[in-house]
Design an enzyme around this catalytic site. Structure first.
Site, mmCIF file in Angstrom:
data_model
loop_
_atom_site.group_PDB
_atom_site.id
_atom_site.type_symbol
_atom_site.label_atom_id
_atom_site.label_comp_id
_atom_site.label_asym_id
_atom_site.label_seq_id
_atom_site.Cartn_x
_atom_site.Cartn_y
_atom_site.Cartn_z
ATOM 1 N N ASP A 83 0.881 -1.091 -0.027
ATOM 2 C CA ASP A 83 -0.009 -0.167 -0.010
ATOM 3 C C ASP A 83 0.890 1.336 0.143
ATOM 4 O OD1 ASP A 83 -2.153 1.960 -0.140
ATOM 5 O OD2 ASP A 83 -3.035 0.712 1.734
HETATM 6 C C1 BGC Z 1 -5.030 3.570 -0.004
HETATM 7 C C2 BGC Z 1 -5.033 2.381 -1.059
HETATM 8 C C3 BGC Z 1 -4.816 2.907 -2.388
HETATM 9 C C4 BGC Z 1 -3.695 3.708 -2.412
HETATM 10 C C5 BGC Z 1 -3.302 4.524 -3.516
HETATM 11 C C6 BGC Z 1 -3.656 4.075 0.040
HETATM 12 O O1 BGC Z 1 -3.637 5.193 0.903
HETATM 13 O O2 BGC Z 1 -5.148 2.733 1.208
HETATM 14 O O3 BGC Z 1 -6.151 1.769 -0.964
HETATM 15 O O4 BGC Z 1 -4.861 1.968 -3.430
HETATM 16 O O5 BGC Z 1 -3.563 4.782 -1.282
HETATM 17 O O6 BGC Z 1 -4.292 5.695 -3.834
#
Ligand code: BGC
Length: 645
Positions: free
Chosen positions: A228
């Site tokens: 993530d």
């Molecule tokens: C979120 C993810 C997301 C990623 C990219 C993160 O903060 O938890 O679900 O895909 O950001 O935007």
């Protein structure tokens, strides 16, 4: 030598390390010398959030269809419909140059307070896994990849970057892992995204048992694991644990750390190679994805309307719905003019167009006169004159349609909800309107359960319209006027009050830890075990017709855990209009040696029936075979299992 092996053989250590770290917010590193192009990723999951290079903010993403969020999708109980929606998402990804969509999110709804529940499917792992698999299959059938997220036990926003989810082994195996397992083994997502949080003391990004032993070795996941955004703390430890790709980039210090670790003998280059191999293979797939062109804005909007209508759940109806030609309709609530159709955070989509609920009502209302009153403010401020205006409109109408959206400050990615209530001024509004107009329908826009005990008794009907996507306004009108017969069923329990919920005493944790003390007893498993009342149970949802079940049968009365069993039932539409019913199959272990839930969902299907029509379920072409891994009985013993419809 395979192509990947050949590429690997020509790569320098520096190139390998670079490939394991993103090049930008949304791209992987390209290596032109080796003909390795970048892969472009974008959120997800209920629309494409393609942010052009150089722009950081969500509202600057390119226009794309905003479909309903996962709460609504799960309530369709229709993986085939999600397959179709997945294909539409993939077409948009192709048009916008996106190789991998960052979703779906399949985390279990442990507490209705989790701020991101609107992005997740269900409290039940079987349903969540089936729905995720349908969506992934649809997206990937068009050559676009997915990122199944957030692996695992990312069930709250409080301290989401650091909290340790303390989960016992059975809860992990029976509740938190199975939806991931189903999606991985059935739909084979190109990538899996690790969670931010720790699991039993170790960051998910550094969790060897999860990323390598279970995901890659036990389940045979062949794609790549990406982090993530910002979830990696110790890059070398993460790589050793099985975290192939760190996102976002660029992060030269991480690249250098990997190079140094190999040179210093801390990291075996073979471990780096296995991550590089996985990345190269996904790059190879993405390179074959067609790029560019247009997508069909109008047909995707129509599909978004259909999906929304299938997922909306008619919670209560005293017979007022569908509307029977009312002449004066009071339309109350700012959400009728300013639709609340998605949640805040990384999944925020810039829609191609938005249906305004009031305008869509007007289209179907024939000669009826519609009056509008805003009823409440967007912020938390109580305004009596708005309530007075609304009650005056309600009093002079035949029916009041009250559109109430849970304010964004109460529900979003980034924070959990403090309570399950609507804003106090919204509750006051509903109470005031229902006091003067008994024919009041409350239409709700929210991503997760709210409490209703303070106001539901005064209503004639309640429609849960969720975060309904850009075409939801039309879908609401379709249901209110009976153009669509509602068939959505809750994929999560609606509790009477917060204190009734399973994780109430252990959410969101303290001192850096959240103990999953309720263990297996999540969602309906908890309410069943306690015999506790709910506002609306898991699986609930009304229709404008009625169904009768007959001749329920199973292929065997006694079976071993290695066998499967086929269950069937005849379903008849006994009402006057066509409709869809969701047949749900639950199992119960009569002679468990261990503590077990009273019932567990193990099969379901949505069947469409004309008035008077009967269909056997499953139809001859399908099968409701319980998976042989269903842990109905302890190994080697032979017991009966009951199947509950
Ligand atoms: C979120 C993810 C997301 C990623 C990219 C993160 O903060 O938890 O679900 O895909 O950001 O935007």
């Amino acid at each position: 030598m395979s192509d990947t092996q050949a590429i690997l053989a020509h790569m320098s250590l520096e190139e390998k390390a670079a490939l394991c770290t993103g090049a930008s917010n949304w791209t992987t590193t390209s290596l032109p010398r080796l003909n390795i192009p970048q892969v472009l990723v974008a959120d997800g999951p209920h629309g494409i959030r393609r942010i052009p290079d150089g722009h950081a903010a969500a509202h600057q993403s390119l226009p794309a269809t905003c479909f309903p969020t996962a709460s609504c999708l799960a309530a369709t109980w229709d993986p085939d419909l999600l397959y179709e929606m997945g294909q539409a998402l993939a077409e948009e990804a192709i048009a916008l140059g996106v190789d991998v969509i960052l979703g779906p999110g399949v985390n279990i709804k442990r507490s209705p307070l989790c701020g991101r529940n609107f992005e997740y499917f269900s409290e039940d792992p079987y349903l969540a896994g089936e729905m995720a698999a349908g969506l992934i299959d649809g997206i990937q059938s068009k050559g676009v990849g997915t990122a199944l997220k957030h692996f695992v036990a990312n069930n709250q926003e409080f301290e989401r970057f650091s909290i340790s989810a303390e989960v016992d082994e059975r809860a992990m195996r029976e509740i938190y892992l199975p939806a991931f397992e189903k999606a991985v083994t059935k739909a084979k997502p190109w990538t899996v995204m690790c969670a931010y949080n720790k699991v039993n003391g170790t960051y998910a990004s550094e969790h060897r048992r999860l990323l390598t032993d279970i995901l890659k070795n036990e389940w045979g996941f062949a794609g790549l694991v990406l982090s993530d955004w910002g979830a990696v703390h110790d890059r070398v430890a993460a790589l050793k644990a099985g975290l192939d790709l760190e996102m976002p980039g660029p992060k030269q210090t991480r690249v250098n750390a990997l190079i140094a670790a190999v040179r210093d003998g801390i990291l075996d280059e073979a471990v780096l190679d296995s991550s590089v191999r996985r990345i190269v293979e996904v790059v190879g797939r993405a390179a074959q994805t067609p790029k560019g062109g247009d997508f069909d804005v109008a047909s995707h909007h129509a599909l978004a309307r259909m999906v929304a209508a299938e997922g909306m759940v008619l919670l209560k109806n005293n017979g007022l719905l569908p509307l029977k030609n009312p002449q004066r309709i009071a339309v109350i609530g700012r959400a009728a003019q300013e639709p609340h159709f998605q949640g805040g955070g990384s999944s925020h989509i810039n829609p191609t167009q938005v249906d305004v609920p009031f305008a869509e009502l007007q289209k179907l209302a024939g000669k009826a006169t519609l009056y509008f009153a805003a009823g409440y403010r967007e912020d938390d401020c109580f305004q009596q004159d708005l309530i007075d205006e609304a009650t005056a409109a309600a009093r002079s109408a035949d029916v009041a349609l009250l559109y109430v959206a849970l304010p964004a400050f109460k529900e979003s990615e980034g924070y959990d909800r403090a309570d399950l209530d609507l804003a106090a001024h919204q509750v006051a509004l509903i109470q005031a309107v229902t006091a003067v107009q008994s024919s009041t329908v409350v239409i709700l826009n929210n991503g997760a359960p709210i409490t209703m005990h303070d106001w539901i008794d005064g209503t004639a009907a309640v429609l849960e319209a969720w975060m309904m996507g850009q075409a939801g306004g039309g879908a609401i009108a379709d249901i209110l006027f009976g153009k669509t017969n509602p068939s959505g069923k809750l994929a999560e329990t609606f509790p009477i009050k917060l204190a009734d919920t399973p994780a109430y005493l252990h959410f969101p944790g303290e001192n850096g830890e959240v103990r999953y003390s309720e263990s297996l007893f999540v969602g309906y498993r908890y309410y069943d075990a306690k015999g506790a009342p709910t506002q609306f149970p898991f699986g609930h949802g009304l229709s404008y017709t009625t169904f009768a079940y007959a001749n329920a049968r199973a292929s065997a009365a006694v079976f071993r855990d290695v066998d499967g069993v086929t269950v069937s039932v005849d379903v008849t539409n006994t009402g006057a209009v066509a409709g869809k019913e969701v047949v749900q199959v639950y199992v119960h272990d009569h002679e468990a040696r261990l503590l077990r839930p009273f019932k567990e969902l193990k099969g379901f299907a949505k069947v469409e029936l004309q008035p008077g029509q009967t269909k056997p379920w499953p139809s001859p072409s399908t099968s409701a075979l319980l998976p042989s891994t269903t842990p109905l009985i302890s190994a080697g013993s032979q017991k009966a299992a009951s199947l509950t419809f």
